[in-house]
Design a protein around this motif. Structure first.
Motif, mmCIF file in Angstrom:
data_model
loop_
_atom_site.group_PDB
_atom_site.id
_atom_site.type_symbol
_atom_site.label_atom_id
_atom_site.label_comp_id
_atom_site.label_asym_id
_atom_site.label_seq_id
_atom_site.Cartn_x
_atom_site.Cartn_y
_atom_site.Cartn_z
ATOM 1 N N LYS A 53 0.826 -1.205 0.000
ATOM 2 C CA LYS A 53 0.000 0.000 0.000
ATOM 3 C C LYS A 53 0.859 1.253 0.000
ATOM 4 O O LYS A 53 0.467 2.281 -0.521
ATOM 5 N N SER A 54 2.034 1.156 0.617
ATOM 6 C CA SER A 54 2.888 2.336 0.718
ATOM 7 C C SER A 54 3.540 2.682 -0.608
ATOM 8 O O SER A 54 4.023 3.793 -0.786
ATOM 9 N N ASP A 55 3.572 1.722 -1.547
ATOM 10 C CA ASP A 55 4.253 1.973 -2.807
ATOM 11 C C ASP A 55 3.304 2.402 -3.917
ATOM 12 O O ASP A 55 3.672 3.168 -4.798
ATOM 13 N N GLU A 82 18.984 8.715 7.344
ATOM 14 C CA GLU A 82 20.397 8.337 7.347
ATOM 15 C C GLU A 82 20.553 6.820 7.194
ATOM 16 O O GLU A 82 21.656 6.309 7.263
ATOM 17 N N LYS A 83 19.456 6.098 7.003
ATOM 18 C CA LYS A 83 19.521 4.642 6.974
ATOM 19 C C LYS A 83 19.533 4.117 5.546
ATOM 20 O O LYS A 83 20.573 3.939 4.960
ATOM 21 N N THR A 84 18.378 3.881 4.981
ATOM 22 C CA THR A 84 18.322 3.297 3.652
ATOM 23 C C THR A 84 17.662 4.250 2.675
ATOM 24 O O THR A 84 16.870 5.113 3.050
ATOM 25 N N LEU A 85 17.994 4.068 1.402
ATOM 26 C CA LEU A 85 17.364 4.871 0.368
ATOM 27 C C LEU A 85 15.947 4.365 0.126
ATOM 28 O O LEU A 85 15.673 3.171 0.265
ATOM 29 N N PRO A 86 15.035 5.253 -0.242
ATOM 30 C CA PRO A 86 13.679 4.807 -0.558
ATOM 31 C C PRO A 86 13.675 3.993 -1.837
ATOM 32 O O PRO A 86 14.556 4.124 -2.684
ATOM 33 N N SER A 87 12.663 3.164 -1.990
ATOM 34 C CA SER A 87 12.500 2.441 -3.239
ATOM 35 C C SER A 87 12.167 3.421 -4.355
ATOM 36 O O SER A 87 11.770 4.563 -4.117
ATOM 37 N N VAL A 88 12.312 2.955 -5.598
ATOM 38 C CA VAL A 88 11.969 3.791 -6.744
ATOM 39 C C VAL A 88 10.491 4.173 -6.682
ATOM 40 O O VAL A 88 10.119 5.325 -6.944
ATOM 41 N N ALA A 89 9.640 3.221 -6.310
ATOM 42 C CA ALA A 89 8.205 3.506 -6.240
ATOM 43 C C ALA A 89 7.901 4.588 -5.218
ATOM 44 O O ALA A 89 7.076 5.481 -5.454
ATOM 45 N N LYS A 90 8.578 4.545 -4.069
ATOM 46 C CA LYS A 90 8.343 5.569 -3.053
ATOM 47 C C LYS A 90 8.877 6.921 -3.512
ATOM 48 O O LYS A 90 8.331 7.969 -3.145
ATOM 49 N N LEU A 91 9.926 6.904 -4.306
ATOM 50 C CA LEU A 91 10.459 8.144 -4.864
ATOM 51 C C LEU A 91 9.405 8.818 -5.747
ATOM 52 O O LEU A 91 9.194 10.031 -5.670
ATOM 53 N N VAL A 92 8.735 8.017 -6.565
ATOM 54 C CA VAL A 92 7.696 8.567 -7.439
ATOM 55 C C VAL A 92 6.483 8.999 -6.626
ATOM 56 O O VAL A 92 5.877 10.047 -6.890
ATOM 57 N N LYS A 93 6.146 8.204 -5.632
ATOM 58 C CA LYS A 93 5.025 8.576 -4.764
ATOM 59 C C LYS A 93 5.234 9.966 -4.175
ATOM 60 O O LYS A 93 4.323 10.802 -4.165
ATOM 61 N N LYS A 94 6.445 10.235 -3.716
ATOM 62 C CA LYS A 94 6.750 11.541 -3.139
ATOM 63 C C LYS A 94 6.651 12.633 -4.198
ATOM 64 O O LYS A 94 6.158 13.737 -3.926
ATOM 65 N N ALA A 95 7.104 12.326 -5.414
ATOM 66 C CA ALA A 95 7.038 13.310 -6.503
ATOM 67 C C ALA A 95 5.583 13.639 -6.855
ATOM 68 O O ALA A 95 5.250 14.797 -7.128
ATOM 69 N N THR A 148 17.850 2.723 -6.785
ATOM 70 C CA THR A 148 17.252 4.061 -6.721
ATOM 71 C C THR A 148 18.041 5.054 -7.556
ATOM 72 O O THR A 148 17.470 5.886 -8.269
ATOM 73 N N ARG A 149 19.367 4.984 -7.489
ATOM 74 C CA ARG A 149 20.173 5.945 -8.241
ATOM 75 C C ARG A 149 19.984 5.807 -9.744
ATOM 76 O O ARG A 149 20.190 6.759 -10.502
ATOM 77 N N ASP A 150 19.595 4.619 -10.208
ATOM 78 C CA ASP A 150 19.491 4.366 -11.639
ATOM 79 C C ASP A 150 18.194 4.877 -12.248
ATOM 80 O O ASP A 150 18.024 4.844 -13.470
ATOM 81 N N VAL A 151 17.291 5.372 -11.392
ATOM 82 C CA VAL A 151 16.033 5.907 -11.915
ATOM 83 C C VAL A 151 16.300 7.028 -12.919
ATOM 84 O O VAL A 151 15.579 7.178 -13.915
ATOM 85 N N ILE A 152 17.370 7.789 -12.708
ATOM 86 C CA ILE A 152 17.691 8.922 -13.584
ATOM 87 C C ILE A 152 17.976 8.458 -15.013
ATOM 88 O O ILE A 152 17.789 9.206 -15.975
ATOM 89 N N THR A 171 0.861 9.055 -19.248
ATOM 90 C CA THR A 171 1.347 7.718 -19.610
ATOM 91 C C THR A 171 2.859 7.770 -19.765
ATOM 92 O O THR A 171 3.385 8.627 -20.495
ATOM 93 N N THR A 172 3.564 6.858 -19.079
ATOM 94 C CA THR A 172 5.028 6.840 -19.135
ATOM 95 C C THR A 172 5.524 5.398 -19.189
ATOM 96 O O THR A 172 4.758 4.442 -19.025
ATOM 97 N N LYS A 173 6.846 5.265 -19.390
ATOM 98 C CA LYS A 173 7.470 3.946 -19.459
ATOM 99 C C LYS A 173 8.407 3.683 -18.287
ATOM 100 O O LYS A 173 9.047 2.624 -18.231
ATOM 101 N N SER A 174 8.516 4.636 -17.377
ATOM 102 C CA SER A 174 9.452 4.463 -16.258
ATOM 103 C C SER A 174 9.142 5.471 -15.173
ATOM 104 O O SER A 174 8.356 6.410 -15.366
ATOM 105 N N ALA A 175 9.800 5.288 -14.041
ATOM 106 C CA ALA A 175 9.626 6.216 -12.928
ATOM 107 C C ALA A 175 10.090 7.614 -13.302
ATOM 108 O O ALA A 175 9.423 8.607 -12.991
ATOM 109 N N ILE A 176 11.235 7.727 -13.967
ATOM 110 C CA ILE A 176 11.737 9.055 -14.312
ATOM 111 C C ILE A 176 10.856 9.702 -15.379
ATOM 112 O O ILE A 176 10.681 10.924 -15.393
ATOM 113 N N GLY A 177 10.264 8.891 -16.252
ATOM 114 C CA GLY A 177 9.305 9.438 -17.201
ATOM 115 C C GLY A 177 8.119 10.063 -16.485
ATOM 116 O O GLY A 177 7.615 11.117 -16.886
#
Length: 603
Positions: A53-55, A82-95, A148-152, A171-177
């Motif tokens: 649900k969080s993603d 300071e612990k772990t990087l967020p998942s790619v999905a959570k990165l998009v959720k924040k965006a 996560t770094r590769d989303v770019i 409509t996109t093909k990726s998180a960065i899209g």
């Protein structure tokens, strides 16, 4: 598809105010409002393993949430774990959440872009369609595998459709899209001066977009004059709005070493201008994470072996010609000093530096820049174990230092970047696979001829000619004349005068003179903000909107003078949004009279 082909009959194929210019943009002239409780529904496909649900979610732009955002103390915002990087999905959720808030809290009323005293705003009568749901279809296939770094580095293409009756789909093909689409979606809406909400007057809208080059960068020098993380974050905000995606931080130079290296704390303690200007490990991590959240890969340059005099404040035994009295004999600018090339102590220093820094930056980026420019040969007349300025003596020693650095960088999973001199002037072996030369990127800065030469050597290349894309040019020399000196004289120009205005930057064609069979090696380009004459007080107005002009070249491809009139209006609107909504103190792109279309301001 929400819109039929018939719906576009008679629509103007203009780019309106979207910056950078989309590949294809069709629109009408119907007003559609965005509901304050608009639901942004995001559900990427091809990611069944991450059904948390969080993603994957639907979120609402809520007026109470917007109000609470402004009541939150600044120090509690944008805190990076300071612990772990967020998942790619959570990165998009924040965006997605951020975009919803930003659209609805915009204060940008576009009065400058309509004739004076005109009634350009829609009536607030409840008669227009309202967007109540924005559907985001992200057709990902590698959502569960990407770091996560590769989303770019994924596919940045996107499509946006908004119908005249208020349906909206991305409509996109990726998180960065998705992140790029949201950056455009935000530019489609304006605040109503009555405070009644936000609207777009251009429905139906259909945008299909993708970038020309994958590398769209800005180089920011934080060493010659000091900048702090807040200055860099504000720069990232403007970069992401213009779809720039690489922030190259020139972190250290001969003048200062502001970057804390915990394994060698004296470096910044003695090398920074002042204790308050030291970048801690937490500062660096926070800025890199902030970049990722906004679609910008932030990476570091430690320029070597030139431009290393500041190391001497902590380790004078490692630097040759450190603070030499006649600095001009040993450097292009004061103070003189370069790391020694034939010293076991330097090798130990480099190993310790890389072991400390690389693991900390590698989770956020694929790159690490090692410089290599403006290498002064006379310096090594003063190194005890060399006593020579001959290229044949220094070349193998320079090769050894570069190879040592790049081996550590590749072992950390990063790609080294270097300045053009190491190829054009020294002809060093830079790739671990000389036949392919794919594990190194060479950055050209002197002119287009240099770009061609590097490409002909088979290297992946970044362009950014000093003739066009140096933002610091035209501010005058910072070197003072000695009594009776003729070396520095009136009108005290800098080496690259005059100032490069946005129109000049806009028509820079990086492909001019480059054979088509070499185009595939061009990664993209970078505009440069060297800081001899610039500090945080004037940073924004020196960089923006000129860097945004470069951003359109990088996203949309080379421009021509015939496109300047259209660009002046779109860039001016981008500038207004940056000032009003991002707090960026950008310079003007055009006089208000010209924007109000009372006169063409053409000649």
């Amino acid at each position: 598809m929400l819109l039929s082909a018939v719906a576009f009959l008679g629509f103007a194929s203009l780019s309106l105010a979207v910056w950078p210019q989309p590949r294809d943009f069709k629109h009408g002239n119907t007003t559609v409002w965005l509901s304050p409780t608009a639901e942004f529904s995001y559900m990427p496909t091809g990611a069944d393993e991450l059904r948390e649900k969080s993603d994957y979610f639907s979120t609402f732009v809520d007026l109470e949430e917007v109000f609470n955002f402004f009541q939150t103390p600044l120090l509690r915002r944008n805190k990076t774990s300071e612990k772990t990087l967020p998942s790619v999905a959570k990165l998009v959720k924040k965006a997605v959440k951020r975009t919803g808030k930003e659209i609805y809290r915009t204060k940008f009323v576009p009065w400058k872009f309509h004739p004076r005293n005109s009634s350009f705003e829609p009536a607030v009568d409840g008669q227009h369609a309202v967007i109540r749901r924005v559907t985001i279809n992200q057709n990902s296939t590698n959502q569960t595998k990407a770091e996560t770094r590769d989303v770019i580095h994924e596919d940045e293409s996107y499509d946006i459709e908004i119908t005249a009756d208020g349906e909206a789909e991305i409509t996109t093909k990726s998180a960065i899209g998705t992140i790029r689409a949201l950056q455009t979606f935000r530019q489609l809406f304006y605040a109503h001066s009555s405070g009644s909400g936000v609207y777009t007057p251009y429905a139906p809208i259909a945008i299909s977009d993708a970038p020309k080059w994958s590398y769209r960068g800005l180089n920011l020098d934080i060493s010659r004059n000091a900048y702090m993380p807040a200055d860099v974050k504000r720069t990232i905000d403007a970069m992401s709005s213009a779809k720039m995606n690489r922030l190259h931080i020139h972190a250290t130079d001969s003048q200062s070493w502001p970057l804390d290296i915990p394994a060698m704390p004296s470096l910044a303690a003695k090398g920074a201008y002042h204790p308050s200007l030291v970048w801690t490990s937490s500062n660096l991590r926070d800025v890199q994470m902030y970049g990722l959240e906004n679609g910008v890969s932030v990476f570091i340059e430690i320029d070597m072996p030139g431009h290393t005099g500041s190391i001497g404040y902590a380790f004078p035994e490692l630097v040759s010609a450190f603070l030499a009295h006649d600095w001009e004999k040993y450097a292009l600018q004061p103070p003189s000093g370069q790391i020694k090339l034939n010293s076991p102590g330097v090798n130990e220093f480099l190993d310790k530096l890389m072991a400390d820094l690389l693991p900390r930056v590698s989770p956020f980026t694929r790159y690490f820049h090692t410089g290599g420019d403006e290498f002064n040969l006379n310096t090594y007349l003063l190194e005890e174990s060399i006593r020579s300025n001959k290229e044949e003596v220094l070349r193998p020693l320079l090769q050894g230092v570069v190879t040592r650095l790049h081996t550590a960088i590749r072992e950390a999973g990063l790609t080294p970047i270097v300045w053009e001199e190491l190829v054009a002037d020294w002809n060093l072996t830079l790739s671990s696979d000389p036949a392919k030369k794919r594990d190194i990127i060479v950055q050209a800065w002197r002119n287009t001829t240099a770009v061609k030469h590097i490409l002909e050597q088979g290297y992946r290349t970044i362009f950014g000619s000093g003739d066009f894309w140096y933002l610091d040019c035209g501010h005058g020399s910072y070197i003072n004349p000695k009594p009776n000196s003729t070396a520095v004289k009136e009108p005290f120009l800098d080496w690259c005068s005059p100032l490069k205005n946005w129109k000049h930057m806009y028509i820079y064609n990086p492909l001019e003179g480059i054979p088509e069979d070499l185009h595939h090696l061009i990664e993209g380009g970078e505009t440069h903000m060297w800081s001899e004459n610039v500090d945080p007080i004037i940073l924004d107005k020196v960089v923006w909107p000129r860097a945004a002009a470069a951003a359109e070249v990088l996203w949309s491809g080379p421009r021509t003078a015939n496109q300047i009139q259209d660009a002046s209006h779109r860039l001016s609107e981008w500038r207004e949004r940056a000032v009003v909504d991002l707090g960026v103190g950008a310079s003007l792109a055009q006089m208000t009279y010209c924007l109000m279309k009372e006169g063409s301001c053409e000649l």
